[in-house]
Each structure stands twice: as structure tokens, then as C-alpha cells.
Design a protein around this motif. Structure first.
Motif, PDB file in Angstrom:
ATOM      1  N   GLU A 109       0.836  -1.203   0.000  1.00  0.00           N
ATOM      2  CA  GLU A 109       0.000   0.000   0.000  1.00  0.00           C
ATOM      3  C   GLU A 109       0.875   1.258   0.000  1.00  0.00           C
ATOM      4  O   GLU A 109       0.547   2.249  -0.653  1.00  0.00           O
ATOM      5  CB  GLU A 109      -0.949   0.006   1.203  1.00  0.00           C
ATOM      6  CG  GLU A 109      -2.077  -0.996   1.091  1.00  0.00           C
ATOM      7  CD  GLU A 109      -2.954  -0.784  -0.136  1.00  0.00           C
ATOM      8  OE1 GLU A 109      -3.386   0.353  -0.385  1.00  0.00           O
ATOM      9  OE2 GLU A 109      -3.196  -1.770  -0.863  1.00  0.00           O
ATOM     10  N   LYS A 140      -7.918   1.556  -6.626  1.00  0.00           N
ATOM     11  CA  LYS A 140      -8.181   0.289  -7.318  1.00  0.00           C
ATOM     12  C   LYS A 140      -7.611   0.339  -8.734  1.00  0.00           C
ATOM     13  O   LYS A 140      -7.008  -0.626  -9.207  1.00  0.00           O
ATOM     14  CB  LYS A 140      -9.686   0.011  -7.383  1.00  0.00           C
ATOM     15  CG  LYS A 140     -10.299  -0.407  -6.077  1.00  0.00           C
ATOM     16  CD  LYS A 140     -11.777  -0.637  -6.243  1.00  0.00           C
ATOM     17  CE  LYS A 140     -12.457  -0.864  -4.915  1.00  0.00           C
ATOM     18  NZ  LYS A 140     -13.910  -1.012  -5.050  1.00  0.00           N
ATOM     19  N   THR A 199      -5.844  10.054  -4.130  1.00  0.00           N
ATOM     20  CA  THR A 199      -6.006   8.620  -3.889  1.00  0.00           C
ATOM     21  C   THR A 199      -7.259   8.292  -3.102  1.00  0.00           C
ATOM     22  O   THR A 199      -7.186   7.878  -1.961  1.00  0.00           O
ATOM     23  CB  THR A 199      -4.771   8.050  -3.172  1.00  0.00           C
ATOM     24  OG1 THR A 199      -4.552   8.816  -1.983  1.00  0.00           O
ATOM     25  CG2 THR A 199      -3.552   8.082  -4.049  1.00  0.00           C
ATOM     26  N   ASP A 200      -8.412   8.442  -3.727  1.00  0.00           N
ATOM     27  CA  ASP A 200      -9.618   7.929  -3.097  1.00  0.00           C
ATOM     28  C   ASP A 200      -9.666   6.419  -3.360  1.00  0.00           C
ATOM     29  O   ASP A 200      -8.837   5.877  -4.093  1.00  0.00           O
ATOM     30  CB  ASP A 200     -10.872   8.638  -3.617  1.00  0.00           C
ATOM     31  CG  ASP A 200     -11.071   8.491  -5.114  1.00  0.00           C
ATOM     32  OD1 ASP A 200     -10.844   7.383  -5.646  1.00  0.00           O
ATOM     33  OD2 ASP A 200     -11.451   9.481  -5.764  1.00  0.00           O
ATOM     34  N   ALA A 201     -10.609   5.735  -2.765  1.00  0.00           N
ATOM     35  CA  ALA A 201     -10.654   4.274  -2.847  1.00  0.00           C
ATOM     36  C   ALA A 201     -10.779   3.773  -4.284  1.00  0.00           C
ATOM     37  O   ALA A 201     -10.112   2.805  -4.679  1.00  0.00           O
ATOM     38  CB  ALA A 201     -11.805   3.738  -2.000  1.00  0.00           C
ATOM     39  N   ASP A 202     -11.619   4.408  -5.087  1.00  0.00           N
ATOM     40  CA  ASP A 202     -11.804   3.971  -6.472  1.00  0.00           C
ATOM     41  C   ASP A 202     -10.535   4.182  -7.293  1.00  0.00           C
ATOM     42  O   ASP A 202     -10.157   3.328  -8.093  1.00  0.00           O
ATOM     43  CB  ASP A 202     -12.975   4.704  -7.127  1.00  0.00           C
ATOM     44  CG  ASP A 202     -14.313   4.275  -6.554  1.00  0.00           C
ATOM     45  OD1 ASP A 202     -14.409   3.147  -6.017  1.00  0.00           O
ATOM     46  OD2 ASP A 202     -15.268   5.072  -6.628  1.00  0.00           O
TER      47      ASP A 202
END
Length: 101
Positions: free
Chosen positions: A5, A25, A19-22
Motif C-alpha cells: 500500500e 483500485k 487517492t480515493d478508494a476507487d
């Protein structure tokens, strides 16, 4: 070795991507593809090597900016040159008795 990470966050930071969650990914998928591309070019993962991290970031940046593939991708001269430099440096480390990764 696959990207941690922390490695993913570093690649995103190098590319100045929020860097949002989507988005993470997407970056994780592109980083995995970069690692595979480099491995197929004879380069072992080594996030402690700045050139390796930079090559991964360059690959991810190209994919992120143009996911449809209109611009140069893995065959780009810069990425190919980085992969060759990494492969040669890792081979030299192995020959000298040091760890390549």
C-alpha cells in the motif's frame, strides 16, 4: 514481491494523483500490469530501487492518462530503456554476488 500500500501511495504521489478508494483500485491494477510487464522484460520487483519505482510510475502514468491506448505504452522508448537499465543493473548485482532485488 508485489507493491505494498505504501508503494501504491508513492506511485500515486509521484504522479500527483488523488487517492480515493476507487482511484487506488485503478492504480493497483496498473501497478500490477507494470510489474508484469517489467517481469516479462527480465526485471525483478525492487521498490527500493528508485529507477524501478520510476518505471512503474511511468507505466501507470501512461495508462492512467490514456487508458484507451492512443499514446505510446509499454513499447515506449523511455520505458524500454528503463527496463533494459534495470535488467542490466540487476544482472550485474547477481554477478557481483549481491542481491538483485
Amino acid at each position: 514481491m508485489t507493491a505494498t500500500e505504501t508503494d501504491l501511495q508513492l506511485v500515486a504521489m509521484l504522479l500527483r494523483i488523488d487517492t480515493d478508494a476507487d482511484t487506488l483500485k485503478i492504480i493497483r491494477t496498473y501497478v500490477s500490469a507494470a510489474e508484469s510487464w517489467l517481469h516479462n522484460a527480465g526485471v525483478e520487483p525492487d521498490y527500493d530501487d528508485g529507477l524501478y519505482t520510476n518505471a512503474v510510475a511511468a507505466y501507470v502514468g501512461q495508462q492512467y492518462d490514456d487508458p484507451e491506448g492512443g499514446a505510446a505504452k509499454a513499447g515506449d522508448v523511455t520505458l524500454s530503456a528503463m527496463a533494459e537499465q534495470l535488467r542490466l543493473a540487476q544482472a550485474a548485482k547477481r554477478e557481483a554476488g549481491g542481491d538483485a532485488v
